[in-house]
Scaffold this active site. Structure first.
Site, PDB file in Angstrom:
ATOM      1  N   CYS A  44     -10.364  15.131   0.707  1.00  0.00           N
ATOM      2  CA  CYS A  44      -9.564  13.774   1.139  1.00  0.00           C
ATOM      3  C   CYS A  44     -10.141  13.426   2.267  1.00  0.00           C
ATOM      4  O   CYS A  44      -9.155  14.133   3.285  1.00  0.00           O
ATOM      5  CB  CYS A  44      -8.043  13.790   0.465  1.00  0.00           C
ATOM      6  SG  CYS A  44      -7.105  11.830   1.184  1.00  0.00           S
ATOM      7  N   CYS A 101      -6.996  10.970   4.421  1.00  0.00           N
ATOM      8  CA  CYS A 101      -5.927  12.154   4.312  1.00  0.00           C
ATOM      9  C   CYS A 101      -6.254  12.523   5.997  1.00  0.00           C
ATOM     10  O   CYS A 101      -5.364  12.980   6.297  1.00  0.00           O
ATOM     11  CB  CYS A 101      -6.184  12.843   3.270  1.00  0.00           C
ATOM     12  SG  CYS A 101      -5.150  12.631   1.321  1.00  0.00           S
TER      13      CYS A 101
END
Length: 303
Positions: free
Chosen positions: A39, A42
């Site tokens: 991700c 993230c």
């Protein structure tokens, strides 16, 4: 969080979640960051969350990162549908969704709002409770005019809480009371940026400014004579106010400044009103004496 029918891996994840999140959240605010290695957002958000949580550790904030690929059951219990997802957890329950916070400022603002509403236990709160009676003692000594003793008290408190705005302001005000104006100014330049605009620091800054403006007057009779000859000699009255402040006669100073405002509120670009407001800030805006003088000022300005 029930574990009946779970695999051994999921049971282990639940036990770890209880240990790392649920149990600490009984007294602390636990920030749970759901993320994954793949991700990108993230990874962009991670440094922001980590820095803010480190900054807020003394306030009772703890960060726990949960990899959704390794903890699918935990993520499903929180109904995580996309990442990054960030929750604030207190006493085992999510109390806020912080997922929309993308900057340090946004995240801090949200945390400040949450912390103000919850009975979070923290080192900062415990320290504040310990400092409160000692700070009150220092303030009382300042009110009594004992600058040396007040400076000693606040200097000792500064070793316990070097970034406490009220403590630092107390030191500065004690230095001002003792006439050590350059030391006071040097101390203000070293105040941490995050508390530089705190009301206590502003009060100390006003005290220094007022002290620099308030020139001691050895003989008031000359100024009084000028005013007897010309009641509109605002320069003489302003100098008189400064001398009265320097001698500790705040009521006399306020009376003189209010008289200037009543006669010519715009004199010298409103210098009398500016000086009076500084005096209010130094004494303390919540002080009953200030409330009385503010009513007198309002009566002059609005009648």
């Amino acid at each position: 969080m029930a574990t009946l029918g779970l695999s051994e891996a999921d049971k282990k994840a639940v036990d770890e979640f209880r240990r790392d999140v649920v149990d600490p959240s009984r007294t602390s605010l636990v920030i749970v960051d759901f993320w994954a290695e793949w991700c990108g957002p993230c990874k962009q958000l991670a440094p922001v969350i980590e820095k803010v949580c480190e900054d807020y550790a003394a306030k009772g904030v703890k960060l726990v990162k949960v990899n959704v690929d390794e903890n699918g059951f935990i993520a499903s219990q929180f109904r995580v549908q996309s990442i990054p997802t960030v929750y604030a957890v207190f006493q085992g329950q999510p109390v806020a969704d912080l997922s929309q916070a993308r900057t340090e400022g946004q995240l801090k603002q949200m945390l400040d709002q949450i912390l103000a509403q919850l009975p979070i236990e923290s080192d900062e709160k415990h320290q504040a409770e310990e400092l409160a009676p000692l700070i009150a003692m220092g303030e009382q000594v300042l009110d009594e005019g004992d600058g040396e003793r007040a400076l000693s008290i606040f200097a000792q408190l500064a070793t316990m809480a070097p970034d406490n705005a009220v403590v630092l302001a107390g030191q500065v005000r004690a230095l001002v009371m003792l006439g050590h104006l350059d030391e006071a100014e040097a101390a203000l330049t070293q105040v941490p940026e995050d508390i530089a605009k705190d009301q206590a620091i502003e009060r100390a800054r006003a005290a220094l400014s007022l002290a620099r403006d308030a020139k001691p007057v050895q003989d008031f009779s000359g100024l009084e004579g000028r005013l007897a000859a010309n009641a509109d000699d605002h320069e003489a009255r302003f100098e008189l106010a400064g001398g009265l402040m320097a001698s500790g006669d705040r009521q006399g100073a306020a009376d003189a400044l209010l008289e200037i405002i009543a006669r010519d509120r715009g004199w010298n670009d409103g210098a009398a009103r500016t000086q009076l407001l500084k005096l209010f800030e130094v004494v303390g805006l919540e002080d009953p004496w200030v409330s009385t003088q503010r009513r007198r000022l309002s009566a002059i300005l609005f009648t």
